[in-house]
Design an enzyme around this catalytic site. Structure first.
Site, PDB file in Angstrom:
ATOM      1  N   ARG A   1      42.700  46.111  41.811  1.00 41.37           N
ATOM      2  CA  ARG A   1      41.888  45.126  42.884  1.00 41.37           C
ATOM      3  C   ARG A   1      41.638  46.675  44.498  1.00 41.37           C
ATOM      4  O   ARG A   1      42.515  47.364  44.194  1.00 41.37           O
ATOM      5  CB  ARG A   1      42.864  44.344  44.017  1.00 41.37           C
ATOM      6  CG  ARG A   1      42.781  43.114  42.124  1.00 41.37           C
ATOM      7  CD  ARG A   1      41.355  42.384  42.243  1.00 41.37           C
ATOM      8  NE  ARG A   1      41.341  41.561  41.297  1.00 41.37           N
ATOM      9  CZ  ARG A   1      41.295  40.880  39.660  1.00 41.37           C
ATOM     10  NH1 ARG A   1      40.898  42.387  39.496  1.00 41.37           N
ATOM     11  NH2 ARG A   1      41.164  39.729  39.198  1.00 41.37           N
TER      12      ARG A   1
ATOM     13  N   GLU B   1      34.492  43.831  48.871  1.00 40.65           N
ATOM     14  CA  GLU B   1      33.957  43.349  48.712  1.00 40.65           C
ATOM     15  C   GLU B   1      33.218  42.346  48.250  1.00 40.65           C
ATOM     16  O   GLU B   1      33.535  41.619  49.317  1.00 40.65           O
ATOM     17  CB  GLU B   1      35.024  43.151  46.584  1.00 40.65           C
ATOM     18  CG  GLU B   1      34.608  44.742  46.334  1.00 40.65           C
ATOM     19  CD  GLU B   1      35.601  44.474  45.197  1.00 40.65           C
ATOM     20  OE1 GLU B   1      35.708  43.702  44.635  1.00 40.65           O
ATOM     21  OE2 GLU B   1      36.169  45.109  44.415  1.00 40.65           O
TER      22      GLU B   1
ATOM     23  N   HIS C   1      32.704  46.894  40.646  1.00 40.28           N
ATOM     24  CA  HIS C   1      33.427  46.140  39.989  1.00 40.28           C
ATOM     25  C   HIS C   1      32.822  45.407  38.991  1.00 40.28           C
ATOM     26  O   HIS C   1      32.685  44.520  38.968  1.00 40.28           O
ATOM     27  CB  HIS C   1      33.867  44.565  41.062  1.00 40.28           C
ATOM     28  CG  HIS C   1      35.034  44.445  40.492  1.00 40.28           C
ATOM     29  ND1 HIS C   1      35.425  43.667  41.785  1.00 40.28           N
ATOM     30  CD2 HIS C   1      35.768  44.456  39.388  1.00 40.28           C
ATOM     31  CE1 HIS C   1      37.237  43.203  41.268  1.00 40.28           C
ATOM     32  NE2 HIS C   1      37.161  43.224  39.646  1.00 40.28           N
TER      33      HIS C   1
END
Length: 310
Positions: free
Chosen positions: A230, A259, A277
């Site tokens: 993450r 993000e 991602h």
């Protein structure tokens, strides 16, 4: 009558069709649609499909009095109000094990790309530059690979590392029983030992900025870091400073803070490889994740134990 399901994440057509065969789907994959959907259908929603990044808040849970099942499509669930859901006896599941190979593959793709300078060599070749004018890049094989988080994904990263004749070390909160790899009780010591550091630990408050200035300094100017966990785990400002100053050799990131906006501080640096991602996304991984959700849901609504509880 099919149960009412609120979907808070983007699904491809095939996945959506599979889910619509089993549920009355309310599709709300963006913030505006999400709030409107809960306003309009909150009284009847019995299940929610989300992911770790998108999450589900305690306030939203309270607007759905019939909610009984919440699923994170992937393994992560850091933005789910887990304790609040449990206080309501809501069943929580995730997609543990469905995309591990895909993420591990992507971690090695990033590692190879940044260590071997693949994006820069591709661009140079397109511009007619021959090898003799370009710097040589180090091997990946035979080096020391440190893994932060030797869970399902981290273990598969380790298996790939063994295939590259690498020595494997790792950090967990405690040693993994039966692991043949070298255990470090803190991340700084692991980074100091490692040539390459792959971050595969869960996100959340406990791991926020676990990889920061001190750890990057320990990794050193010949070291490389890859993050497939993450974005919150790696301090973006510290990384930008380390990359600019040459404190570390390079970085490969599939996840990052802020993000979906890419990290401005990293965009102009040549010693970082960025992907949006996608580490856990492949046709095979998405199909497995959706199938896992449907199996969990089927079992839950039949009064059976779920397969992958949180």
């Amino acid at each position: 009558m099919k149960p009412s399901l609120l979907v808070l994440i983007h699904l491809n057509d095939a996945s959506r069709a599979s889910i619509e065969a089993a549920f009355d789907v309310i599709y709300a994959p963006d913030a505006a649609a999400r709030s409107a959907a809960i306003d309009a259908h909150g009284e009847t929603i019995r299940a929610v499909l989300t992911n770790g990044t998108t999450g589900l808040t305690a306030a939203e849970i309270d607007r759905m009095p019939q909610l009984e099942l919440v699923s994170a499509l992937g393994a992560g669930y850091e933005n789910l109000a887990v304790d609040h859901a449990r206080s309501r006896d809501i069943v929580l599941v995730n997609g543990a094990g469905t995309n591990d190979d895909c993420v591990a593959d992507h971690a090695f793709a990033l590692l190879l790309a940044v260590v071997r300078d693949v994006p820069q060599l591709d661009q140079a070749t397109r511009e007619g530059v021959w090898r003799d004018t370009l710097p040589m890049r180090p091997n990946v094989s035979g080096k020391r690979l440190g893994i932060v988080g030797l869970g399902n994904i981290g273990s598969k990263v380790a298996r790939r590392g063994v295939g590259f004749d690498m020595e494997i070390g790792y950090h967990n909160r405690k040693p993994r029983e039966g692991s043949p790899h070298k255990y470090f009780d803190n991340v700084e010591a692991l980074a100091r030992w490692s040539d390459f550091l792959v971050v595969a630990t869960p996100g959340g408050a406990d791991t926020r900025h676990l990889i920061g200035q001190t750890v990057l300094g320990a990794l050193g100017p010949q070291g490389f870091v890859v993050n497939v966990s993450r974005g919150s785990v790696l301090d973006t400002a510290a990384l930008a400073q380390a990359l600019t100053a040459g404190t570390i050799g390079g970085a490969g990131l599939d996840v990052y803070e802020g993000e979906p906006n890419p990290p401005e501080a990293l965009l102009k640096l040549r010693n970082v490889v960025l992907t949006p991602h996608v580490g856990g996304r492949s046709p095979e991984a998405i199909t497995a994740s959706v199938d896992n959700f449907l199996s969990n849901a089927s079992r839950h609504f039949a009064g059976e134990a779920v397969l992958t509880p949180i």
